[in-house]
Design a protein around this motif. Structure first.
Motif, PDB file in Angstrom:
ATOM      1  N   SER A  71      -0.104   0.705 -19.552  1.00 37.11           N
ATOM      2  CA  SER A  71      -1.451   1.229 -19.729  1.00 37.11           C
ATOM      3  C   SER A  71      -2.029   0.735 -21.046  1.00 37.11           C
ATOM      4  O   SER A  71      -1.311   0.392 -21.974  1.00 37.11           O
ATOM      5  CB  SER A  71      -1.444   2.758 -19.726  1.00 37.11           C
ATOM      6  OG  SER A  71      -1.184   3.226 -18.430  1.00 37.11           O
ATOM      7  N   ASN A 114      -5.188   3.286 -17.127  1.00 34.88           N
ATOM      8  CA  ASN A 114      -4.064   2.885 -16.291  1.00 34.88           C
ATOM      9  C   ASN A 114      -4.536   1.840 -15.279  1.00 34.88           C
ATOM     10  O   ASN A 114      -5.307   2.146 -14.376  1.00 34.88           O
ATOM     11  CB  ASN A 114      -3.501   4.107 -15.568  1.00 34.88           C
ATOM     12  CG  ASN A 114      -2.281   3.760 -14.729  1.00 34.88           C
ATOM     13  OD1 ASN A 114      -2.218   2.693 -14.111  1.00 34.88           O
ATOM     14  ND2 ASN A 114      -1.315   4.653 -14.708  1.00 34.88           N
ATOM     15  N   GLN A 137      -3.058   0.374 -12.879  1.00 35.67           N
ATOM     16  CA  GLN A 137      -2.605   0.506 -11.490  1.00 35.67           C
ATOM     17  C   GLN A 137      -3.489   1.483 -10.723  1.00 35.67           C
ATOM     18  O   GLN A 137      -4.012   1.173  -9.674  1.00 35.67           O
ATOM     19  CB  GLN A 137      -1.145   0.978 -11.421  1.00 35.67           C
ATOM     20  CG  GLN A 137      -0.132  -0.150 -11.492  1.00 35.67           C
ATOM     21  CD  GLN A 137       0.211  -0.448 -12.950  1.00 35.67           C
ATOM     22  OE1 GLN A 137       0.467   0.468 -13.728  1.00 35.67           O
ATOM     23  NE2 GLN A 137       0.203  -1.726 -13.313  1.00 35.67           N
ATOM     24  N   SER A 138      -3.670   2.663 -11.307  1.00 35.15           N
ATOM     25  CA  SER A 138      -4.431   3.689 -10.594  1.00 35.15           C
ATOM     26  C   SER A 138      -5.921   3.613 -10.919  1.00 35.15           C
ATOM     27  O   SER A 138      -6.730   4.290 -10.306  1.00 35.15           O
ATOM     28  CB  SER A 138      -3.902   5.074 -10.986  1.00 35.15           C
ATOM     29  OG  SER A 138      -4.116   5.282 -12.362  1.00 35.15           O
TER      30      SER A 138
END
Lengths: 336, 109
Positions: free
Chosen positions: A148, A213, A215-216
């Motif tokens: 992150s 973040n 990824q999310s």
């Protein structure tokens, strides 16, 4: 210039020449003579002394009263001579301080430098310009071990050297935190404890800390009394305030910093700034936050770095190129 | 822009009436006047901000150190008649939560 000799003969010739011709050229020579004298630390009373001696040689018949009056003048000038010497000493001291300060400013730049990280899918623009020699604003990027991106933006109150020293303290505390997971609320709580212990009572720090973040595509943030950031919803074409409640750092020991969360969609932007941006003044008029957003909107189609630079240029021009406060603007955009 | 500081002392209360702008130039003077007042145990220091339209963060710093000093000396700090623009600053910085602030502008109620 170098042919101009600082001696009695020379002065006498110049004086004679001027009395004879009343010519401007001779006056110009007198000016050169005084400049040259200053370079050689000749005091005003020494010049008068030379003048008196020259007069005596040119006019051997000079009445005694006039001669006496010259001594009177000489005496009067002595204090000026002392003041001049003091002025010279202060000037040297000032030059010394100035060069020390610029060394410090350079050191600060090196110490506090942060690298804009390359992140797939996110575009980052950042600008930070000090109003004086040293910057009381600070921004910082860090990548934690889960991948992150952490972004901190802070403003130290006061300005100048004390603020800058304080900033370095923050930077080193942040570097010493474990890089495992940089939760905004935890970071601000720890920093608050550091600042509360160390900083004098009228100094404080505001800070906004966010964690992205990739990824999310979630953005977590907390604020310690910092100017609220803005969130731009690409699809709706709308800005909204990104505010989280929290007390400025360094006031009470046990302050808590609630954390908020924002889902970031493609094209959306996160805007973080310091009050040097929102406290801009045009003459006596304050700039309203809406105007800041309008300018951001105007340059929104540019790449993120160019965009923040253009926004800065706009406000710099608006304030006649004289920043009242340090100016920091950081923009994060999720690529479409 | 200048800052005029007017102090009226009563038995258990000092009223500090400010007029002008509180910024890096005027803040040191304010600090010098305000801080000693907060060092009297049991005293209430009331600061009237009705005529203060601009305050920057240096001004906030003065009120933060005054607040810390009241905690130390068992006195009380009260800010009254705070204007909206100034109030925004106290709100953003979270200080409205920990300071005694009455923002009713004079003549309001």
């Amino acid at each position: 210039m170098s042919t101009l000799k600082l001696d009695l003969e020379n002065y006498k010739e110049l004086l004679k020449e001027y009395i004879r011709t009343k010519d401007e050229q001779a006056l110009y020579q007198a000016e050169q003579f005084s400049k040259h004298s200053m370079q050689h630390n000749i005091s005003p009373e020494e010049i008068i002394n030379i003048h008196v001696q020259s007069l005596e040689e040119i006019y051997p018949e000079m009445p005694a009263d006039i001669q006496a009056s010259m001594n009177f003048l000489l005496e009067t000038m002595i204090s000026y001579g002392l003041a001049y010497q003091e002025h010279q000493a202060l000037r040297e001291k000032q030059l010394e301080l100035k060069s020390e300060l610029s060394v410090a400013a350079n050191m600060q730049k090196t110490l506090l430098s942060t690298k804009k990280p390359d992140f797939d899918g996110i575009e980052i623009g950042a600008i930070s310009v000090p109003a004086k020699q040293m910057n009381g604003d600070y921004h910082h990027f860090v990548q934690d071990q889960e991948g992150s991106l952490g972004i901190g933006i802070a403003d130290v109150i006061g300005k100048g050297v004390p603020a800058a020293l304080c900033m370095s303290m923050i930077k080193y505390s942040m570097d010493s935190f474990p890089h495992k997971r940089m939760e905004p609320s935890v970071i601000l709580e720890s920093l608050n404890r550091v600042v509360e212990r160390n900083v004098d009572s009228s100094m404080f720090i505001t800070m906004f800390y966010g964690l992205y973040n990739p990824q999310s595509h979630k953005f977590y943030y907390s604020s310690a009394g910092h100017e609220p950031g803005y969130y731009y919803h690409h699809e709706r074409g709308e800005f909204c305030e990104m505010d989280a409640p929290g007390l400025v750092l360094g006031v009470t020991k046990d302050a808590e910093y609630p954390q908020k969360e924002q889902q970031v969609d493609p094209g959306d932007m996160i805007i973080m700034l310091t009050d040097g941006v929102t406290e801009c003044r045009q003459g006596d008029r304050f700039i309203e936050p809406e105007e800041v957003l309008e300018i951001i909107k105007k340059y929104m189609d540019l790449p993120a770095q160019e965009m923040v630079e253009q926004v800065y240029k706009h406000f710099e021009k608006l304030q006649d190129f004289q920043l009242r406060d340090d100016f920091t603007l950081v923009v994060l955009r999720r690529n479409v | 822009m200048n800052l005029t500081i007017d102090v009226t002392n009563k038995e258990h209360k000092s009223v500090v009436t400010l007029s002008g702008e509180i910024d890096a130039f005027t803040a040191p003077k304010l600090k010098e006047e305000l801080l000693p007042l907060t060092k009297d145990e049991g005293k209430t220091v009331e600061v009237d901000l009705n005529n203060v339209n601009y305050m920057d963060s240096t001004g906030l710093g003065v009120f933060i150190s005054a607040l810390k000093s009241t905690k130390e000396h068992n006195s009380e700090l009260k800010l009254v008649h705070m204007q909206e623009r100034v109030h925004r600053l106290f709100k953003i910085t979270g200080l409205t939560e920990i300071m005694n602030i009455d923002s009713t502008v004079q003549g309001g109620i």
